[in-house]
Scaffold this active site. Sequence first.
Site, short mmCIF file in Angstrom:
data_model
loop_
_atom_site.label_atom_id
_atom_site.label_comp_id
_atom_site.label_asym_id
_atom_site.label_seq_id
_atom_site.Cartn_x
_atom_site.Cartn_y
_atom_site.Cartn_z
N ASP A 1 48.42 29.01 11.16
CA ASP A 1 49.47 28.36 11.39
C ASP A 1 49.78 27.99 12.79
O ASP A 1 49.05 28.44 13.49
CB ASP A 1 50.81 28.81 10.43
CG ASP A 1 51.67 27.35 10.07
OD1 ASP A 1 51.42 26.54 9.16
OD2 ASP A 1 52.95 27.47 10.75
N LYS B 1 53.30 32.47 2.49
CA LYS B 1 53.39 32.32 3.90
C LYS B 1 53.72 33.67 4.57
O LYS B 1 54.35 34.29 3.81
CB LYS B 1 54.53 31.27 4.02
CG LYS B 1 54.38 30.59 5.52
CD LYS B 1 53.30 29.27 5.38
CE LYS B 1 52.90 28.74 6.85
NZ LYS B 1 52.18 27.61 6.60
P1 NDP Z 1 49.43 24.81 16.85
O1 NDP Z 1 50.07 26.23 17.01
O2 NDP Z 1 48.18 24.52 16.95
O3 NDP Z 1 50.37 23.76 17.60
C1 NDP Z 1 51.59 23.66 17.37
C2 NDP Z 1 52.04 22.64 18.28
O4 NDP Z 1 53.77 22.40 18.18
C3 NDP Z 1 51.89 22.75 19.91
O5 NDP Z 1 51.83 21.63 20.67
C4 NDP Z 1 53.51 23.33 20.11
O6 NDP Z 1 53.93 23.13 21.37
C5 NDP Z 1 54.42 22.53 19.19
N1 NDP Z 1 55.62 23.37 18.93
C6 NDP Z 1 55.61 24.29 18.38
N2 NDP Z 1 56.92 24.97 18.01
C7 NDP Z 1 57.63 23.90 18.78
C8 NDP Z 1 58.96 23.66 18.70
N3 NDP Z 1 59.91 24.57 18.29
N4 NDP Z 1 59.40 22.72 19.57
C9 NDP Z 1 58.65 21.68 20.01
N5 NDP Z 1 57.02 21.92 20.13
C10 NDP Z 1 56.66 22.85 19.06
O7 NDP Z 1 50.05 24.63 15.30
P2 NDP Z 1 49.60 23.73 14.20
O8 NDP Z 1 49.09 22.32 14.72
O9 NDP Z 1 48.56 24.26 13.18
O10 NDP Z 1 50.97 23.35 13.34
C11 NDP Z 1 51.69 22.35 13.65
C12 NDP Z 1 52.54 21.88 12.29
O11 NDP Z 1 51.56 21.71 11.42
C13 NDP Z 1 53.49 23.11 11.86
O12 NDP Z 1 54.58 22.69 11.25
C14 NDP Z 1 52.67 23.77 10.85
O13 NDP Z 1 53.14 24.40 9.64
C15 NDP Z 1 51.78 22.48 9.98
N6 NDP Z 1 50.71 22.60 9.46
C16 NDP Z 1 49.57 23.21 9.87
C17 NDP Z 1 48.35 23.42 9.16
C18 NDP Z 1 47.09 23.99 9.58
O14 NDP Z 1 46.10 23.91 8.84
N7 NDP Z 1 47.09 24.40 10.90
C19 NDP Z 1 48.30 22.95 7.82
C20 NDP Z 1 49.73 22.10 7.37
C21 NDP Z 1 50.62 22.03 8.25
P3 NDP Z 1 53.97 24.64 22.49
O15 NDP Z 1 52.62 24.85 22.52
O16 NDP Z 1 54.77 24.32 23.59
O17 NDP Z 1 54.69 25.55 21.53
O1 2IT Z 2 51.03 24.98 6.06
C1 2IT Z 2 49.92 24.92 5.44
O2 2IT Z 2 49.50 24.40 4.63
C2 2IT Z 2 48.80 25.76 6.51
N1 2IT Z 2 49.30 26.18 7.38
C3 2IT Z 2 47.50 26.05 5.91
C4 2IT Z 2 47.41 27.12 4.84
C5 2IT Z 2 46.07 27.46 4.37
O3 2IT Z 2 45.99 28.61 3.69
O4 2IT Z 2 45.20 26.92 4.87
#
Ligand code: NDP
Ligand code: 2IT
Length: 437
Positions: free
Chosen positions: A158, A118
Site C-alpha cells: 500500500d 490491513k
Molecule cells: P504509493 O506509496 O506508491 O504512492 C502514494 C502517492 O500518494 C505518492 O505520490 C504520495 O506522495 C501521495 N501521498 C501519500 N500521502 C499523501 C498525503 N498525505 N498528501 C498528499 N499526497 C500523498 O502508494 P499507492 O499508489 O500504492 O497508494 C495510493 C492510494 O491507493 C492509497 O490510498 C492506497 O490505499 C490506495 N490503493 C493502493 C493499492 C495498491 O495496490 N497499491 C490498491 C488499492 C488502493 P508523497 O511521495 O509526497 O508522499
Molecule cells: O487497498 C488495497 O486494496 C491494497 N492496498 C491492495 C491489497 C492487496 O492485498 O493486494
Amino acid sequence: MRGLRRRNPGEYEFHQAVQEVAEWIIPFCHENQQYRKEQILERMTEPDRVVIFRVTWEDRHGNFRANRAWRVQFNNAIGPYKGGLRFHPSVTLSVLKFLGFEQVFKNSLTTLPMGGAKGGSNFNPKGKTDREVMRYCHSLMVELARHIGEDTDVPAGDIGVGTREISYMFGMYKRLANRFSGILTGKGLAFGGSLVRTEATGYGSVYFMREMLATRGDGIEGKTAVVSGSGNVATYTIEKLVELGAKVVTASDSGGFAYDPDGIDLEKLEWLKDLKFVRRGRIREYAEHFGCEFHKQRPPWSVPCDLAFPSATQNELSGEDAKTLLENGLIGICEGANMPTDLEGVHRFLKARILFGPAKAANAGGVAVSGLEQSQNALRMNWPRAEVNKRLEGIMGEIHRKCVEYGEDGGWINYVRGANIAGFVKVADAMLAYGAV
Ligand code: NDP
Ligand code: 2IT
C-alpha cells in the site's frame, strides 16, 4: 453510529468509513430483516482481531529506533484475511481500521474468496537508505510472521510499501518459516509474483471508468483527465488512460501538483516512473524538467477536466473541490485511492448524478490480481500477462455488473449504494450461515 463513536473514541477516519457504508446498509437491513435480527452490520464493524507491536531497528548512524506496527484482521467470513501494509508517518489505528473495514467489502466484490485486513506502521521510508528500509522490514517481519499464513492472512503493499519492501519482508518470512509459500502478494516476478500485479490497481480503475462511460454510450478516447498522486496507483492509471486515448494533464505528490497542458505521454511517463521509483524524487522535478507549471501544496482539482482519478490518499478531495470539479464540467470520477473523497464531496457527486466509482469498486483491481497471485502460487504456475490482464478486465466488468444490479436508481446508477450492498450481501450471508461465531 453513536454507539460506534463511543466505542471507538477519536477514530475519525474509521467513523467516516463506517458512516459511508451505514447510509446504504441500514436501509437495506430494514428491508431484509434477517441481517438486522442477527446484528450483522454491528458485528462487521468490530475487527476480529488487532495485533499491535513495537518494531526496534538500527538507523544508519547506529542509533536504536522504535516504531509502532499493527495488523488489523477485520473479517475472514469468506476467505483468509487479505489486504495491504502501509508505511507512512500518518498511520494510526484509526486509519488502519478504516482501511481494513473497507477492504472487507472490496474483497467481497472481487468475486474471489478473500477476507479483509490491513496493517502497517508509522515508519517514514522517505529519506531512508535501502539498508535502513531493509533492517526495518526484517525487524517488522520477525513479529508479523507469527500472525500471518497463506491460509490465515496474506498481506501486500500500500502507500510506502512496494516491491522493495515486499521483497525484504518475504525474504525474512521465508527464512523464519523455512518454507517457500505465497505468504505475501506483490512479490518480484523471480520469486512468485504475478504479471500485471504492479499495474493492476491503476489499470483496473481505468477499466472501471470505461465500463461506467459505456452505460452512457461514451468512452475514454479524447477525454481530458486529472490524476492525483504519482505512486503505484497514479502512474498506472496514467499509463492506461494514455493507451486508451485520453489526455492526462496532472500528477501530484504531497508537495503539490504539476500541470502539463500538452498531456503526459508515455515517454514522459517513463521519465516520471524513473523519478518516483528509482531516484525517489519529487513531482516538482517533473515540472522543472518538462517546463510546465507547478502548484505548491495544492491538490489538482481546480484544473478543468472530464474525468478525475484521485489516487493519492484519504480525504484529498473535499466538498469544495467536488463543487469546483462539477462546475468545470466533470463527467466521471474513479477513486483509485481509498476514501479520497470526504463525505460532503461524496454527497455532492451523488446529487449531481455523475458517474461516481467509489474506491471499493474502482480500485479493487489491485487486490483482485493479488488474489490471482495467490491462485498461481497455489498451482505453482505463472500465467502469461495477457491471461492475467484478461481476468482483471473480466473481474472489473463483473464488479460493475454487480454495482448496476444493486445501484440502479431510475435510469441512473448509484455506484456507492451498489458497491456497498453487493459487497455486504456475500459476507453477511456467510456470517448468517455460521451462527454466533
Ligand atoms: P504509493 O506509496 O506508491 O504512492 C502514494 C502517492 O500518494 C505518492 O505520490 C504520495 O506522495 C501521495 N501521498 C501519500 N500521502 C499523501 C498525503 N498525505 N498528501 C498528499 N499526497 C500523498 O502508494 P499507492 O499508489 O500504492 O497508494 C495510493 C492510494 O491507493 C492509497 O490510498 C492506497 O490505499 C490506495 N490503493 C493502493 C493499492 C495498491 O495496490 N497499491 C490498491 C488499492 C488502493 P508523497 O511521495 O509526497 O508522499
Ligand atoms: O487497498 C488495497 O486494496 C491494497 N492496498 C491492495 C491489497 C492487496 O492485498 O493486494
